[in-house]
Design an enzyme around this catalytic site. Sequence first.
Site: not given
Length: 732
Positions: A264-265
């Site tokens: 995920d970012w």
Amino acid sequence: MKSIFLTVVATGAWLMVNAQQKLPVYLDINKPIEERVENALSAMTTEEKVSLCYAQSKFSSKGVPRLGIPEVWTDDGPHGIREEVLWDEWGGAGWTNDSCTAFPALTCLSASFNPKLSLLYGKSIGEEARYRNKTVLLGPGINIYRTPLNGRNFEYLGEDPYLSSRMVVPYIQGVQSIGVAACVKHFALNNQEEWRGHINVDLSDRALYEIYLPAFKAAVQEGKAWSIMGAYNQFRGEHCCHNDLLLNKILKKDWKFDGVVISDWGGVHSTDQAVNNGLDLEMGTYTDGLTTKGKFPYSEYYLANPFLKGIKEGKYDIALLNDKARRILRLIFRTTMSANRPFGRFVSPEHSEAARKIAQEGIVLLKNDKQFFPVTNGKFKKIAVIGENADRSLVIGGGSSSLKVAYEKSPLDGLIAKYGKDHVVYSLGYASGPSMYGREEPSKLNADSLMNAAIEVAKDADVVFFIGGLNKNHFQDCEGGDRKSLSLPFGQDKLIDALLKANKNTAVVLLSGNAVSMPWVDKVPAIIQGWYLGSEAGSALADVISGEVNPSGKLPFSFPKKLEDNGAHFYGKISYPGDSINQYYKEDILVGYRWFDTKKIVPQYAFGYGLSYTSFNLGTLSADKSTYSKDEIIKVRFTVKNTGARYGAEVAQLYVNDPVCSVPRPVKELKAFEKVFLQPGEMKVVEMDVKVADFAFYDESKKDWNVEPGDFILQLGNSSNNISQKLKITVK
Ligand code: GLC
């Protein structure tokens, strides 16, 4: 003459040979993907292999320019293709060719209980991603609905692992049939937004395997997902983006996942763990700039220079790098370099039709006293529409699934189109303030004056549609924060009471991705649970309200009467939201209706519940045998009859109870369902194959699934709290 002829033949032969030689295997679309992967890998330098493993911009990562291997372009989200984002910031790039079709939120898709619509959904959104030249669609999200406060429940498929599994597989197949990789998220145990970046979740192995992993397992083993996104939170002390148990052992070893694990970012926190614990592609780690000049450029990502340095120093085994590069190359050969990659399309009439159909089939009729609905055209002269959600954009906001759309038909648009502008009067009723990601903005409008104006309009109308619910503001249905309570916000409860006093012919339509409390439930004659319905919201809602379409949706999650009735909120803070460091899912396997059934708590509305404008009868439940061995399939048969006067669809649900077991089990668990469409008076025989193996519980003593011999009770109904037939079978 002869010599010229010979020269021509020789030249032709030379060209042929060279032509053959010139085309390396990895570029030969007739070669099997695995051969192309190995050939490309053997042609790459160590630096090039490492460069595949981390972002080059906000949403893209490098290919291998020297070899002609394309970059990987990802984009949100589960409900439509996010507008182009700036190279290195979250802001929109301001393109003018990226306004998409907004499909309904996945809660709506799940509420349809129709896997065929999941396939339609996946193909449609896959075509839009393909047309926008995306390699990876950052969706679907399938985290289990554990608490009604989770800000991102609207993006997911509800509280039941079996329903989520059946609905996610065709979506993935649809997306990937268009040559775009699905990226199933967020793996795993990201069931709230509070402290999502670090909260360290723990729970029993039974709850992990029986509730929180099944949909991911189905996505990988049946959906054949080409990528999966690690979650932000921690699980048993390791961040999920580089978690040895989740990624190396369960995902890649046990489930044989051959795709790419994408972080995920900003979900990556350690080079050692990212290298060793199964992460393949690092995205969104903070960077202060494109160039190497910045303090923290992309080349300083955890899987960038630190990884390369470790390889060169022999700290990290080259085999780990080759595995990551191999997986990323495989993704590229399955998509942008695939031999027969289909073409996409964007904002097509077919996509609008798909969005409308999914919205129609997902809308749930919760209450309908005295046939309040449908309100057929011409039945009333003056229809009052009250509430901000009738006229507010609900495709924007909510975080990363927010969309810039080609169009959005609001409920008000749809009702005016359906009944005529001379018969519809609108009043705002309440105002929530602007849709702000990350902070709450109160409305500048005066609540009392809004309410008084709405009351006047309601008094003067033949019928009132209140259209409210939640929205995508922060602390509502929005990423990055959880709701603070189960109640409707912005004074809606008070307004609904006032409207009912002004006109008892007031129905409530809720647009939301989460359950809300309903203090007015006994006073309101009719209630519709609408979802974030996307670009065709207005048409679909008007279709159902007017009776053009007979509603057939069923709730994909329970509506508790009060928050404390929900299992996640029964055991205090450590269970939700945790103590800010650690969290333990103390309700264990008793999530959703499993909790309500087992604790004998009556929900406001139950999982699997939804009314119709017609009526149905589920006929005699039978099985092909009465005794089965563990590896057999039970052939279940029953009839469904439309006993009313309108065409419609019923969702027959088969739950199973294991009354005698060495471990506690829920009162019932969903193990099969089927949506049956019937003309008035029509009856169909339905056959379901149910695997005895699906009755297993996860046996922590054996670290494996186990079906103990004995009796099992099959329970057939049209809702988890409306079982009409039971049948005992025995497992030897
Ligand atoms: C966000 C979300 C994830 C999304 C990604 C890119 O923080 O958690 O679902 O796909 O970052 O926007």
